[in-house]
Design a protein around this motif. Structure first.
Motif, PDB file in Angstrom:
ATOM      1  N   GLY A 163      -7.031  -6.447  -7.295  1.00  0.00           N
ATOM      2  CA  GLY A 163      -6.975  -5.607  -8.481  1.00  0.00           C
ATOM      3  C   GLY A 163      -8.077  -4.563  -8.572  1.00  0.00           C
ATOM      4  O   GLY A 163      -8.263  -3.945  -9.617  1.00  0.00           O
ATOM      5  N   ARG A 164      -8.813  -4.348  -7.481  1.00  0.00           N
ATOM      6  CA  ARG A 164      -9.889  -3.351  -7.495  1.00  0.00           C
ATOM      7  C   ARG A 164      -9.356  -1.931  -7.372  1.00  0.00           C
ATOM      8  O   ARG A 164     -10.041  -0.982  -7.736  1.00  0.00           O
ATOM      9  CB  ARG A 164     -10.903  -3.637  -6.389  1.00  0.00           C
ATOM     10  N   ILE A 165      -8.153  -1.781  -6.825  1.00  0.00           N
ATOM     11  CA  ILE A 165      -7.503  -0.474  -6.750  1.00  0.00           C
ATOM     12  C   ILE A 165      -6.051  -0.640  -7.199  1.00  0.00           C
ATOM     13  O   ILE A 165      -5.472  -1.716  -7.042  1.00  0.00           O
ATOM     14  CB  ILE A 165      -7.565   0.159  -5.331  1.00  0.00           C
ATOM     15  N   ALA A 166      -5.488   0.433  -7.736  1.00  0.00           N
ATOM     16  CA  ALA A 166      -4.111   0.340  -8.219  1.00  0.00           C
ATOM     17  C   ALA A 166      -3.254   1.527  -7.767  1.00  0.00           C
ATOM     18  O   ALA A 166      -2.124   1.349  -7.349  1.00  0.00           O
ATOM     19  CB  ALA A 166      -4.095   0.240  -9.739  1.00  0.00           C
ATOM     20  N   SER A 167      -3.798   2.724  -7.836  1.00  0.00           N
ATOM     21  CA  SER A 167      -3.007   3.929  -7.572  1.00  0.00           C
ATOM     22  C   SER A 167      -3.213   4.443  -6.146  1.00  0.00           C
ATOM     23  O   SER A 167      -4.126   4.014  -5.436  1.00  0.00           O
ATOM     24  CB  SER A 167      -3.413   5.027  -8.559  1.00  0.00           C
ATOM     25  N   PHE A 168      -2.384   5.405  -5.794  1.00  0.00           N
ATOM     26  CA  PHE A 168      -2.540   6.073  -4.496  1.00  0.00           C
ATOM     27  C   PHE A 168      -3.906   6.754  -4.414  1.00  0.00           C
ATOM     28  O   PHE A 168      -4.576   6.691  -3.385  1.00  0.00           O
ATOM     29  CB  PHE A 168      -1.416   7.094  -4.277  1.00  0.00           C
ATOM     30  N   THR A 169      -4.328   7.352  -5.522  1.00  0.00           N
ATOM     31  CA  THR A 169      -5.635   8.020  -5.568  1.00  0.00           C
ATOM     32  C   THR A 169      -6.756   7.015  -5.314  1.00  0.00           C
ATOM     33  O   THR A 169      -7.695   7.308  -4.564  1.00  0.00           O
ATOM     34  CB  THR A 169      -5.844   8.718  -6.931  1.00  0.00           C
ATOM     35  N   ASP A 170      -6.650   5.835  -5.913  1.00  0.00           N
ATOM     36  CA  ASP A 170      -7.644   4.770  -5.680  1.00  0.00           C
ATOM     37  C   ASP A 170      -7.663   4.385  -4.204  1.00  0.00           C
ATOM     38  O   ASP A 170      -8.735   4.207  -3.616  1.00  0.00           O
ATOM     39  CB  ASP A 170      -7.319   3.524  -6.504  1.00  0.00           C
ATOM     40  N   GLU A 171      -6.480   4.225  -3.628  1.00  0.00           N
ATOM     41  CA  GLU A 171      -6.378   3.847  -2.216  1.00  0.00           C
ATOM     42  C   GLU A 171      -7.043   4.900  -1.336  1.00  0.00           C
ATOM     43  O   GLU A 171      -7.806   4.573  -0.420  1.00  0.00           O
ATOM     44  CB  GLU A 171      -4.913   3.678  -1.801  1.00  0.00           C
ATOM     45  N   LEU A 172      -6.750   6.162  -1.609  1.00  0.00           N
ATOM     46  CA  LEU A 172      -7.296   7.260  -0.816  1.00  0.00           C
ATOM     47  C   LEU A 172      -8.813   7.334  -0.948  1.00  0.00           C
ATOM     48  O   LEU A 172      -9.532   7.509   0.047  1.00  0.00           O
ATOM     49  CB  LEU A 172      -6.647   8.570  -1.265  1.00  0.00           C
ATOM     50  N   ARG A 173      -9.302   7.148  -2.170  1.00  0.00           N
ATOM     51  CA  ARG A 173     -10.747   7.185  -2.422  1.00  0.00           C
ATOM     52  C   ARG A 173     -11.451   6.072  -1.638  1.00  0.00           C
ATOM     53  O   ARG A 173     -12.457   6.313  -0.965  1.00  0.00           O
ATOM     54  CB  ARG A 173     -11.003   7.035  -3.924  1.00  0.00           C
ATOM     55  N   LEU A 174     -10.919   4.863  -1.702  1.00  0.00           N
ATOM     56  CA  LEU A 174     -11.524   3.751  -0.970  1.00  0.00           C
ATOM     57  C   LEU A 174     -11.382   3.958   0.536  1.00  0.00           C
ATOM     58  O   LEU A 174     -12.315   3.687   1.300  1.00  0.00           O
ATOM     59  CB  LEU A 174     -10.890   2.415  -1.389  1.00  0.00           C
ATOM     60  N   ALA A 175     -10.254   4.462   0.972  1.00  0.00           N
ATOM     61  CA  ALA A 175     -10.051   4.736   2.407  1.00  0.00           C
ATOM     62  C   ALA A 175     -11.101   5.712   2.920  1.00  0.00           C
ATOM     63  O   ALA A 175     -11.656   5.522   4.013  1.00  0.00           O
ATOM     64  CB  ALA A 175      -8.646   5.273   2.660  1.00  0.00           C
ATOM     65  N   ARG A 176     -11.384   6.744   2.130  1.00  0.00           N
ATOM     66  CA  ARG A 176     -12.417   7.722   2.525  1.00  0.00           C
ATOM     67  C   ARG A 176     -13.756   7.015   2.749  1.00  0.00           C
ATOM     68  O   ARG A 176     -14.437   7.268   3.740  1.00  0.00           O
ATOM     69  CB  ARG A 176     -12.587   8.777   1.433  1.00  0.00           C
ATOM     70  N   LEU A 186       0.839  -1.196   0.000  1.00  0.00           N
ATOM     71  CA  LEU A 186       0.000   0.000   0.000  1.00  0.00           C
ATOM     72  C   LEU A 186       0.871   1.241   0.000  1.00  0.00           C
ATOM     73  O   LEU A 186       1.943   1.255   0.608  1.00  0.00           O
ATOM     74  CB  LEU A 186      -0.904   0.013   1.236  1.00  0.00           C
ATOM     75  N   MET A 187       0.397   2.268  -0.653  1.00  0.00           N
ATOM     76  CA  MET A 187       1.079   3.563  -0.621  1.00  0.00           C
ATOM     77  C   MET A 187       0.522   4.424   0.503  1.00  0.00           C
ATOM     78  O   MET A 187       1.205   5.291   1.027  1.00  0.00           O
ATOM     79  CB  MET A 187       0.919   4.261  -1.970  1.00  0.00           C
ATOM     80  N   ILE A 188      -0.717   4.167   0.878  1.00  0.00           N
ATOM     81  CA  ILE A 188      -1.356   4.929   1.939  1.00  0.00           C
ATOM     82  C   ILE A 188      -0.797   4.488   3.294  1.00  0.00           C
ATOM     83  O   ILE A 188      -0.442   3.321   3.472  1.00  0.00           O
ATOM     84  CB  ILE A 188      -2.897   4.751   1.874  1.00  0.00           C
ATOM     85  N   ARG A 189      -0.693   5.420   4.197  1.00  0.00           N
ATOM     86  CA  ARG A 189      -0.132   5.157   5.531  1.00  0.00           C
ATOM     87  C   ARG A 189      -1.096   5.649   6.607  1.00  0.00           C
ATOM     88  O   ARG A 189      -2.097   6.316   6.319  1.00  0.00           O
ATOM     89  CB  ARG A 189       1.214   5.875   5.694  1.00  0.00           C
ATOM     90  N   GLY A 190      -0.721   5.362   7.832  1.00  0.00           N
ATOM     91  CA  GLY A 190      -1.543   5.777   8.971  1.00  0.00           C
ATOM     92  C   GLY A 190      -1.800   7.266   9.021  1.00  0.00           C
ATOM     93  O   GLY A 190      -2.898   7.703   9.369  1.00  0.00           O
TER      94      GLY A 190
END
Length: 167
Positions: free
Chosen positions: A149-162, A117-121
């Motif tokens: 494979g549902r997310i790939a980029s940092f932006t995807d990670e952030l969007r799902l995290a939200r 993951l690129m996203i962190r605490g």
């Protein structure tokens, strides 16, 4: 020997104690207490002992799952193999009775084990999530989504995290 050479060529720079792969095979028939005694007698370090114990305790069930002809999701494969050391994974590769299991182990080694993951605490904190057990839950769900494979980029990670933080 061929599998050790393959591993070293395929994953240069990855740690691999070849002696441990051989040791796993030499001690396969020992029960866990016997293995532990042997390791104590020869003053194995704690890290080596932990790897050997983990393999002894978990290899049969992992092989059973990954050798099954039934469908196995990438997440399930990841969960089965993620805690094995490189030595343990290589030993599993040698023990795998079918090409399907070998393909699954190679998929894990070549692709799934590298997913990070690129996203962190601190990102979760900025989204309003208070530090605690929920961090782990959100990060685990993000990793699952990335493995599948549902997310790939940092932006995807952030969007799902939200979305996960809001729920």
């Amino acid at each position: 020997e061929k599998k050790i050479t393959w591993f070293k060529k395929s994953f240069p720079g990855q740690d691999l104690a070849a002696w441990m792969v051989y040791f796993i095979f030499l001690t396969r028939r020992l029960k866990l207490p016997q293995l532990n005694q042997l390791c104590r007698d020869y003053s194995f370090n704690k890290q080596a002992l932990a790897k050997l114990n983990f393999f002894k305790k978990n290899s049969k069930s992992a092989l059973k799952v990954i050798s099954s002809p039934s469908k196995l999701s990438t997440h399930e494969l990841y969960q089965q193999l993620r805690s094995f050391s490189n030595e343990g994974l290589l030993a599993l590769l040698c023990l795998a009775p079918a090409s399907l299991a070998q393909k699954r182990i190679k998929l894990f080694l070549k692709k799934l084990s590298k997913i990070r993951l690129m996203i962190r605490g601190e990102h979760l904190k900025r989204l309003g999530l208070k530090p605690g057990p929920r961090y782990r839950q959100v990060l685990r769900q993000l990793l699952l989504a990335k493995i599948e494979g549902r997310i790939a980029s940092f932006t995807d990670e952030l969007r799902l995290a939200r979305r996960l933080v809001k729920n």
